[in-house]
Structure formats: C-alpha cells, structure tokens
Design an enzyme around this catalytic site. Sequence first.
Site, PDB file in Angstrom:
ATOM      1  N   ASN A   1       0.860  -1.180   0.000  1.00  0.00           N
ATOM      2  CA  ASN A   1       0.000   0.000   0.000  1.00  0.00           C
ATOM      3  C   ASN A   1       0.901   1.236   0.000  1.00  0.00           C
ATOM      4  OD1 ASN A   1       0.868   0.426   2.669  1.00  0.00           O
ATOM      5  ND2 ASN A   1      -0.946  -0.519   3.549  1.00  0.00           N
TER       6      ASN A   1
ATOM      7  N   ASP B   1      -6.645  -7.284   1.430  1.00  0.00           N
ATOM      8  CA  ASP B   1      -6.602  -8.734   1.240  1.00  0.00           C
ATOM      9  C   ASP B   1      -7.568  -9.163   0.134  1.00  0.00           C
ATOM     10  OD1 ASP B   1      -4.713  -9.051   3.246  1.00  0.00           O
ATOM     11  OD2 ASP B   1      -6.227  -9.302   4.812  1.00  0.00           O
TER      12      ASP B   1
ATOM     13  N   SER C   1     -15.998  -5.450  -1.044  1.00  0.00           N
ATOM     14  CA  SER C   1     -15.711  -5.914   0.320  1.00  0.00           C
ATOM     15  C   SER C   1     -15.936  -4.817   1.357  1.00  0.00           C
ATOM     16  CB  SER C   1     -14.265  -6.433   0.416  1.00  0.00           C
ATOM     17  OG  SER C   1     -13.325  -5.369   0.476  1.00  0.00           O
TER      18      SER C   1
ATOM     19  N   LYS D   1     -19.689  -4.148   3.251  1.00  0.00           N
ATOM     20  CA  LYS D   1     -20.236  -4.999   4.316  1.00  0.00           C
ATOM     21  C   LYS D   1     -19.282  -5.004   5.495  1.00  0.00           C
ATOM     22  CE  LYS D   1     -22.366  -8.185   0.984  1.00  0.00           C
ATOM     23  NZ  LYS D   1     -22.380  -9.590   0.483  1.00  0.00           N
TER      24      LYS D   1
END
Length: 294
Positions: free
Chosen positions: A185, A240, A270, A273
């Site tokens: 990142n 991930d 992702s 939620k």
Amino acid sequence: MDKKPKITVLGSINMDLVTITSQVPKRGETLFGEHFQMNPGGKGANQAVAAAKLGAQVQLIGCVGNDRFGEDIVAHLQEQGVDVSNVEPVTDITATATIIVSDQDNSIIVVPGANNYVTASFVESKRDVIAASDILVLQLEIPLEGVQKAVQIAKENGVKVILNPAPIQALPSELLKDVDYFTPNEHEQELLRKNRAEEELDGKLIVTKGSQGVCIYEDGEEVIIPAYKVDVVDTTGAGDSFNGGLAHALSKGLSLKDACKYGNAVAALSTTKLGAQTGMPTSAEVEEFINSQK
C-alpha cells in the site's frame, strides 16, 4: 474466465478478538466495553478466502494450534471453500490478534503462536504443493525464512509469485528479484523508497491506494487504475480482497491492467459490508457489479 485456477496461499492464520469500546482504559483502570466478537483472520487466511469465494481452487498452507481456535478456524475455512489439507496443528496456541476499537483510536496486540512455525523446513515439506500451483500468494506475517523458501520453490517450478509485503520489513534483493508481483500500500511503498528497494521492483510494483485506486508501472510510466465508487461501511480486509482478486484474475490469464481492475472491484465490494472475510464478494457479485458500472 473458464479455466479454474489453482492458487496456493502461504501465510498467517489468526483468530481476531475484537473489543469495541468508547474509551481505552488508562493504566490500572477497568472499563466496560460495548461489544465483543471473534473473527477468523490473518492475512494468509483472508487472502485465501477472498480467492476461494471468487471460485478459484485455493489451498492454504499454514499452521494453527491444537486448541479450540484452531479447530474453529479450520472448519470455517472449509466452509468458505478453502482446501485446508496443508494447514497443520503444530503447537498449543493458534495466533491471536487482540484488537481494541475505540472512538479515539485502534490498537492491536498480536501473539504469533503457530504462525511462527511456518519455517523454511515446514515450507520445504510442502514443496510438491507449491510446485503444482499456478500462482503462489504470500505476505509477511510468518517468518521471512518461510517466505524465502516458498519463493525459491516457486521460481524453480515456473510458478508466478504475488508478494503482499505486510507488515513491511527490510527484504533481501534476491527475494525481490524472484517475485513477479509486489503489492504494497502507499505507506509500505514509502518505506520501500527509504530503503531504495523500489528501484529493484521495476515492472513488478502494484501499489494499492484505497479510494484513489491502484498504481502500476509500465516502461517507467505510472499508470493509475481508478477505484470504484461505493458506499463504504468497513474497509477491513479490502487490501486482502484486492490481492485475492488479483491472484484469481491473473491465474485466469487477464492482463495486469484488467486484473487490477478486477481486484479493485473485489476490494470495493468488500468495503460495503462489515467484517473482513464476511464482507468478501462472490464471483457472481463481482461480475454483476462490474457490468453495472459500464
């Protein structure tokens, strides 16, 4: 995307113990928390689940403890479609991450436990599994010697390697040379620059930048793959999810740009939620989402 890829993930397997509180206790102080939950985690397990939920043939290599946490995690991974035949109970303690989430800040204490047993000799015992893979996915929450051995085996057998360098640490030049895709990142990229390691990653570097998308480098030029705009609920596990989606797409033969676009879609969904593994989308959900954006 007809061929079912064979992806091997080598990495950490944790039980996350999450306490939500309005205030972190001071030294010697006892406070009431607001909520507690236990979630299977660890970057290795997370990335394996991400790829498995997309329909990939995924096998996870790692270690758990001979305890209830280990049993629960293995059962959960099986439910998510991950092949756990190479996840071995090796000690009394499964790795845990004790996470305190407060209004002011988050803090995490990790006890590596069984993850420390993913050594070079343990990985060597899984040589045939790695050699038969299409793609090997790794992170740095296990001993570096285990990562190095796995990359060596993959290189000897023509297996593509994705290394997600988290948590970031100094890495040998030989390891960087043998990795095919390197996915830090922004924060991890800055540390690489300070260590001059970025110079050794030309053509391999894929930098995830959250809402700004993903940056790749082609012929020395920076190329931005934009992120998808969604209503964000929880960013836990987004990185991930991206790595799992990237591995799935690359092993299906997509170009790097298209694989990154696919990974961006997986990561975006992702975040809509709660939870890391619980928020990861299925292949059908990703395809529907991508089509809706055209």
